[in-house]
Design a protein around this motif. Structure first.
Motif, PDB file in Angstrom:
ATOM      1  N   ALA A   1       0.828  -1.202   0.000  1.00  0.00           N
ATOM      2  CA  ALA A   1       0.000   0.000   0.000  1.00  0.00           C
ATOM      3  C   ALA A   1       0.867   1.259   0.000  1.00  0.00           C
ATOM      4  CB  ALA A   1      -0.927  -0.003   1.211  1.00  0.00           C
ATOM      5  N   ILE A   2       1.960   1.245   0.758  1.00  0.00           N
ATOM      6  CA  ILE A   2       2.869   2.400   0.797  1.00  0.00           C
ATOM      7  C   ILE A   2       3.528   2.602  -0.565  1.00  0.00           C
ATOM      8  CG2 ILE A   2       5.018   3.282   1.783  1.00  0.00           C
ATOM      9  CD1 ILE A   2       4.232   1.868   4.398  1.00  0.00           C
ATOM     10  N   ALA A   3       4.016   1.513  -1.159  1.00  0.00           N
ATOM     11  CA  ALA A   3       4.648   1.610  -2.480  1.00  0.00           C
ATOM     12  C   ALA A   3       3.656   2.095  -3.534  1.00  0.00           C
ATOM     13  CB  ALA A   3       5.221   0.246  -2.879  1.00  0.00           C
ATOM     14  N   GLY A   4       2.418   1.573  -3.458  1.00  0.00           N
ATOM     15  CA  GLY A   4       1.398   1.983  -4.425  1.00  0.00           C
ATOM     16  C   GLY A   4       1.047   3.452  -4.311  1.00  0.00           C
ATOM     17  N   LYS A   5       0.937   3.953  -3.071  1.00  0.00           N
ATOM     18  CA  LYS A   5       0.612   5.363  -2.872  1.00  0.00           C
ATOM     19  C   LYS A   5       1.722   6.268  -3.385  1.00  0.00           C
ATOM     20  CE  LYS A   5      -0.803   8.693   0.662  1.00  0.00           C
ATOM     21  NZ  LYS A   5      -1.088   8.902   2.101  1.00  0.00           N
ATOM     22  N   ALA A   6       2.978   5.882  -3.141  1.00  0.00           N
ATOM     23  CA  ALA A   6       4.109   6.674  -3.621  1.00  0.00           C
ATOM     24  C   ALA A   6       4.124   6.758  -5.150  1.00  0.00           C
ATOM     25  CB  ALA A   6       5.417   6.072  -3.110  1.00  0.00           C
ATOM     26  N   ALA A   7       3.888   5.628  -5.806  1.00  0.00           N
ATOM     27  CA  ALA A   7       3.874   5.611  -7.275  1.00  0.00           C
ATOM     28  C   ALA A   7       2.657   6.334  -7.824  1.00  0.00           C
ATOM     29  CB  ALA A   7       3.897   4.158  -7.772  1.00  0.00           C
ATOM     30  N   ARG A   8       1.523   6.246  -7.126  1.00  0.00           N
ATOM     31  CA  ARG A   8       0.284   6.843  -7.621  1.00  0.00           C
ATOM     32  C   ARG A   8       0.406   8.356  -7.804  1.00  0.00           C
ATOM     33  NH1 ARG A   8      -2.864   5.411  -3.657  1.00  0.00           N
ATOM     34  NH2 ARG A   8      -3.114   3.347  -4.589  1.00  0.00           N
ATOM     35  N   GLY A   9       1.014   9.016  -6.834  1.00  0.00           N
ATOM     36  CA  GLY A   9       1.162  10.462  -6.946  1.00  0.00           C
ATOM     37  C   GLY A   9       1.977  10.859  -8.160  1.00  0.00           C
ATOM     38  N   THR A  10       3.057  10.139  -8.411  1.00  0.00           N
ATOM     39  CA  THR A  10       3.900  10.429  -9.572  1.00  0.00           C
ATOM     40  C   THR A  10       3.171  10.142 -10.876  1.00  0.00           C
ATOM     41  OG1 THR A  10       5.933   9.996  -8.334  1.00  0.00           O
ATOM     42  CG2 THR A  10       6.057   9.806 -10.733  1.00  0.00           C
ATOM     43  N   LEU A  11       2.482   9.022 -10.953  1.00  0.00           N
ATOM     44  CA  LEU A  11       1.777   8.651 -12.182  1.00  0.00           C
ATOM     45  C   LEU A  11       0.646   9.625 -12.491  1.00  0.00           C
ATOM     46  CD1 LEU A  11       1.732   4.767 -11.757  1.00  0.00           C
ATOM     47  CD2 LEU A  11       2.994   6.084 -13.480  1.00  0.00           C
ATOM     48  N   ARG A  12       0.001  10.146 -11.466  1.00  0.00           N
ATOM     49  CA  ARG A  12      -1.046  11.151 -11.714  1.00  0.00           C
ATOM     50  C   ARG A  12      -0.448  12.418 -12.323  1.00  0.00           C
ATOM     51  NH1 ARG A  12      -6.129  10.464  -9.972  1.00  0.00           N
ATOM     52  NH2 ARG A  12      -6.605   8.814  -8.469  1.00  0.00           N
ATOM     53  N   GLN A  13       0.721  12.816 -11.839  1.00  0.00           N
ATOM     54  CA  GLN A  13       1.383  13.981 -12.419  1.00  0.00           C
ATOM     55  C   GLN A  13       1.737  13.740 -13.882  1.00  0.00           C
ATOM     56  OE1 GLN A  13       4.473  15.977  -9.946  1.00  0.00           O
ATOM     57  NE2 GLN A  13       3.965  14.454  -8.395  1.00  0.00           N
ATOM     58  N   ILE A  14       2.252  12.549 -14.177  1.00  0.00           N
ATOM     59  CA  ILE A  14       2.603  12.221 -15.561  1.00  0.00           C
ATOM     60  C   ILE A  14       1.358  12.240 -16.438  1.00  0.00           C
ATOM     61  CG2 ILE A  14       3.569  10.449 -17.074  1.00  0.00           C
ATOM     62  CD1 ILE A  14       5.215   9.478 -14.684  1.00  0.00           C
ATOM     63  N   GLU A  15       0.262  11.685 -15.933  1.00  0.00           N
ATOM     64  CA  GLU A  15      -0.985  11.668 -16.699  1.00  0.00           C
ATOM     65  C   GLU A  15      -1.417  13.087 -17.057  1.00  0.00           C
ATOM     66  OE1 GLU A  15      -5.559   9.985 -16.352  1.00  0.00           O
ATOM     67  OE2 GLU A  15      -4.326  10.146 -14.557  1.00  0.00           O
ATOM     68  N   ASN A  16      -1.325  14.008 -16.102  1.00  0.00           N
ATOM     69  CA  ASN A  16      -1.709  15.393 -16.366  1.00  0.00           C
ATOM     70  C   ASN A  16      -0.818  16.023 -17.428  1.00  0.00           C
ATOM     71  OD1 ASN A  16      -3.760  15.296 -14.460  1.00  0.00           O
ATOM     72  ND2 ASN A  16      -2.487  16.078 -12.810  1.00  0.00           N
ATOM     73  N   ILE A  17       0.478  15.746 -17.364  1.00  0.00           N
ATOM     74  CA  ILE A  17       1.412  16.305 -18.343  1.00  0.00           C
ATOM     75  C   ILE A  17       1.132  15.749 -19.738  1.00  0.00           C
ATOM     76  CG2 ILE A  17       3.836  16.412 -19.040  1.00  0.00           C
ATOM     77  CD1 ILE A  17       4.529  16.315 -16.020  1.00  0.00           C
ATOM     78  N   VAL A  18       0.954  14.427 -19.833  1.00  0.00           N
ATOM     79  CA  VAL A  18       0.682  13.801 -21.130  1.00  0.00           C
ATOM     80  C   VAL A  18      -0.625  14.327 -21.718  1.00  0.00           C
ATOM     81  CG1 VAL A  18       0.107  11.614 -22.259  1.00  0.00           C
ATOM     82  CG2 VAL A  18       2.018  11.723 -20.652  1.00  0.00           C
ATOM     83  N   THR A  19      -1.639  14.457 -20.878  1.00  0.00           N
ATOM     84  CA  THR A  19      -2.926  14.945 -21.350  1.00  0.00           C
ATOM     85  C   THR A  19      -2.819  16.381 -21.856  1.00  0.00           C
ATOM     86  OG1 THR A  19      -4.096  13.515 -19.801  1.00  0.00           O
ATOM     87  CG2 THR A  19      -5.326  15.361 -20.709  1.00  0.00           C
ATOM     88  N   GLU A  20      -2.162  17.233 -21.081  1.00  0.00           N
ATOM     89  CA  GLU A  20      -2.001  18.620 -21.483  1.00  0.00           C
ATOM     90  C   GLU A  20      -1.185  18.731 -22.762  1.00  0.00           C
ATOM     91  OE1 GLU A  20      -2.405  22.679 -21.550  1.00  0.00           O
ATOM     92  OE2 GLU A  20      -3.461  21.190 -20.335  1.00  0.00           O
ATOM     93  N   THR A  21      -0.132  17.912 -22.871  1.00  0.00           N
ATOM     94  CA  THR A  21       0.676  17.915 -24.089  1.00  0.00           C
ATOM     95  C   THR A  21      -0.148  17.503 -25.301  1.00  0.00           C
ATOM     96  OG1 THR A  21       2.662  17.365 -22.800  1.00  0.00           O
ATOM     97  CG2 THR A  21       2.760  16.977 -25.174  1.00  0.00           C
ATOM     98  N   SER A  22      -1.026  16.526 -25.123  1.00  0.00           N
ATOM     99  CA  SER A  22      -1.890  16.078 -26.224  1.00  0.00           C
ATOM    100  C   SER A  22      -2.848  17.186 -26.644  1.00  0.00           C
ATOM    101  CB  SER A  22      -2.677  14.837 -25.792  1.00  0.00           C
ATOM    102  OG  SER A  22      -1.805  13.775 -25.470  1.00  0.00           O
ATOM    103  N   VAL A  23      -3.412  17.883 -25.667  1.00  0.00           N
ATOM    104  CA  VAL A  23      -4.330  18.987 -25.975  1.00  0.00           C
ATOM    105  C   VAL A  23      -3.601  20.080 -26.741  1.00  0.00           C
ATOM    106  CG1 VAL A  23      -5.735  20.828 -24.974  1.00  0.00           C
ATOM    107  CG2 VAL A  23      -5.855  18.521 -24.037  1.00  0.00           C
ATOM    108  N   GLN A  24      -2.408  20.464 -26.262  1.00  0.00           N
ATOM    109  CA  GLN A  24      -1.652  21.510 -26.936  1.00  0.00           C
ATOM    110  C   GLN A  24      -1.286  21.098 -28.358  1.00  0.00           C
ATOM    111  OE1 GLN A  24      -1.262  24.541 -25.808  1.00  0.00           O
ATOM    112  NE2 GLN A  24      -2.369  23.964 -23.953  1.00  0.00           N
ATOM    113  N   ALA A  25      -0.958  19.832 -28.550  1.00  0.00           N
ATOM    114  CA  ALA A  25      -0.630  19.354 -29.895  1.00  0.00           C
ATOM    115  C   ALA A  25      -1.843  19.445 -30.816  1.00  0.00           C
ATOM    116  CB  ALA A  25      -0.123  17.911 -29.831  1.00  0.00           C
ATOM    117  N   MET A  26      -3.026  19.110 -30.294  1.00  0.00           N
ATOM    118  CA  MET A  26      -4.249  19.222 -31.083  1.00  0.00           C
ATOM    119  C   MET A  26      -4.533  20.670 -31.457  1.00  0.00           C
ATOM    120  SD  MET A  26      -6.668  16.583 -28.949  1.00  0.00           S
ATOM    121  CE  MET A  26      -8.155  17.156 -29.781  1.00  0.00           C
ATOM    122  N   LEU A  27      -4.358  21.580 -30.496  1.00  0.00           N
ATOM    123  CA  LEU A  27      -4.591  22.996 -30.762  1.00  0.00           C
ATOM    124  C   LEU A  27      -3.603  23.532 -31.793  1.00  0.00           C
ATOM    125  CD1 LEU A  27      -5.267  24.266 -27.130  1.00  0.00           C
ATOM    126  CD2 LEU A  27      -6.946  23.976 -28.950  1.00  0.00           C
ATOM    127  N   ALA A  28      -2.334  23.131 -31.668  1.00  0.00           N
ATOM    128  CA  ALA A  28      -1.320  23.584 -32.617  1.00  0.00           C
ATOM    129  C   ALA A  28      -1.620  23.078 -34.023  1.00  0.00           C
ATOM    130  CB  ALA A  28       0.061  23.114 -32.162  1.00  0.00           C
TER     131      ALA A  28
END
Length: 381
Positions: free
Chosen positions: A208-235
């Motif tokens: 549970a501790i390992a999963g929580k530590a990884a979860r926070g990082t993966l959520r940040q990556i998801e936000n970055i990838v999503t935002e990058t995809s949106v910006q690419a579509m707009l461009a």
């Protein structure tokens, strides 16, 4: 901690889950498989991941019946849920995508060679550093290690071994999620600390501790990838609109040049004909002066007609551009992507229900060799 074969407490484990935890403590390969699985369903607690890994190890996407329905999927009639209960005694039923009638799973986000630089920049990882190493460093710090050791009653002399095990476990979870869509990260599992834990409950807490530590990082990556995809579509859409404007401007310039050539030709013809008109006019005036029976009203009408003809010629020299402007605005309005709307659409579809398929081991340690080249999101057919 209560356990039952039919209803599992969130944060706990069933009898089958307890047996799986014991097996993982004895088998490093089995532990690695679970950590990778935990990464693919990282948004869920470790207890849910454990029960699905134990009962449905081929599960890829996990959600409640209401979540599946909201996402537009239909559960196969008679599908059997894996059931949990929370601290308030509320029963929660979870289903895997394989229990849905549809064949194409939900869309999932992925780190690729196209968005790798954006992910590293967004996460504050130097460009020359390996992605996994940088992400793990962001996920596991000394405070987490100390707190985890105290919670699990790990003696201080085992600090180094415990840290290696926790770091490798978090790395496997992150790699499990990044391996979706063809990524291939090689991470070595150190199970020494996990194996040394005395009780099944301690092993569950470790995961549970390992999963929580990884979860926070993966959520940040998801936000970055999503935002990058949106910006690419707009461009991409802006580039299309710019091309439309360029084509329309070229058309206007061509029309103006064509009209200019026509006006110049008319002027040349007028210059050639003017001596004849002057001579004819002089003759007319002489005739009028000599002819006392000339009609003054007819002469006035001829002057008015001449002025109207000149006004008509000036009007014809104006290049009609309004229709082209309307076309550009229409194309921009119909084709442009609304930033907020696109962002919501991506966030609703991308990894909305977690999961994917992990790749096999092997391959280069270089980030570019471990990541797929395709776009940031996909919907397998």
């Amino acid at each position: 901690m209560p356990m039952t074969n039919h209803l599992t407490p969130l944060g706990g484990y069933s009898d089958a889950g307890a047996q799986m935890l014991r097996k993982m403590s004895e088998n490093a390969t089995l532990l690695t498989d679970f950590l990778r699985f935990q990464g693919r369903v990282f948004k869920h607690p470790a207890s849910i991941a454990l029960e699905f890994f134990t009962q449905k190890p081929d599960a890829a996407f996990i959600a409640t019946a209401a979540q599946w329905e909201k996402a537009g999927f239909t559960l196969t009639p008679g599908s059997e849920a894996i059931r949990f209960f929370d601290e308030h005694g509320k029963t929660i039923e979870m289903f895997d995508f394989l229990q849905c009638e549809e064949e194409a799973p939900p869309m999932i986000w992925a780190v690729t060679n196209q968005n790798l630089a954006a992910v590293k920049e967004g996460m504050g990882i130097p460009a020359e550093s390996k992605l996994i190493d940088g992400l793990v460093a962001k996920s596991v710090d000394s405070e987490l290690i100390v707190n985890a050791m105290q919670m699990l009653n790990v003696p201080p002399q085992n600090h180094a071994a415990f840290q290696r095990s926790m770091v490798s476990s978090v790395a496997q979870i992150i790699a499990g999620r990044l391996s979706v869509n063809g990524g291939n990260f090689r991470v070595q599992t150190d199970n020494s600390a996990f194996r040394s834990l005395k009780s099944t409950e301690q092993r569950m807490i470790f995961l549970a501790i390992a999963g929580k530590a990884a979860r926070g990082t993966l959520r940040q990556i998801e936000n970055i990838v999503t935002e990058t995809s949106v910006q690419a579509m707009l461009a991409e859409q802006e580039a299309k609109n710019a091309e439309l404007r360029r084509v329309a401007e070229s058309q206007r310039e061509a029309e103006a040049e064509s009209d200019g050539r026509g006006t110049a030709a008319d002027s040349d013809r007028s210059a050639d004909e003017s001596p004849d008109r002057i001579e004819s006019g002089e003759a007319g005036r002489r005739d009028g002066l000599d002819d006392r029976t000339g009609d003054p009203e007819r002469f006035q009408n001829s002057l008015v007609s001449g002025v109207q003809a000149e006004e008509s010629e000036r009007d014809s020299d104006v290049v009609p551009v309004q229709s082209d402007e309307r076309n550009i605005r229409a194309a921009s309005g119909d084709g442009a992507v609304d930033g907020a709307g696109a962002d919501r659409q991506l966030r609703d579809g991308v990894d909305a229900l977690h999961g994917g398929q992990s790749s096999g081991a092997g391959g280069s340690d270089a980030d570019e060799a471990q990541l797929p080249d395709n776009g940031a999101v996909s919907r397998p057919e």
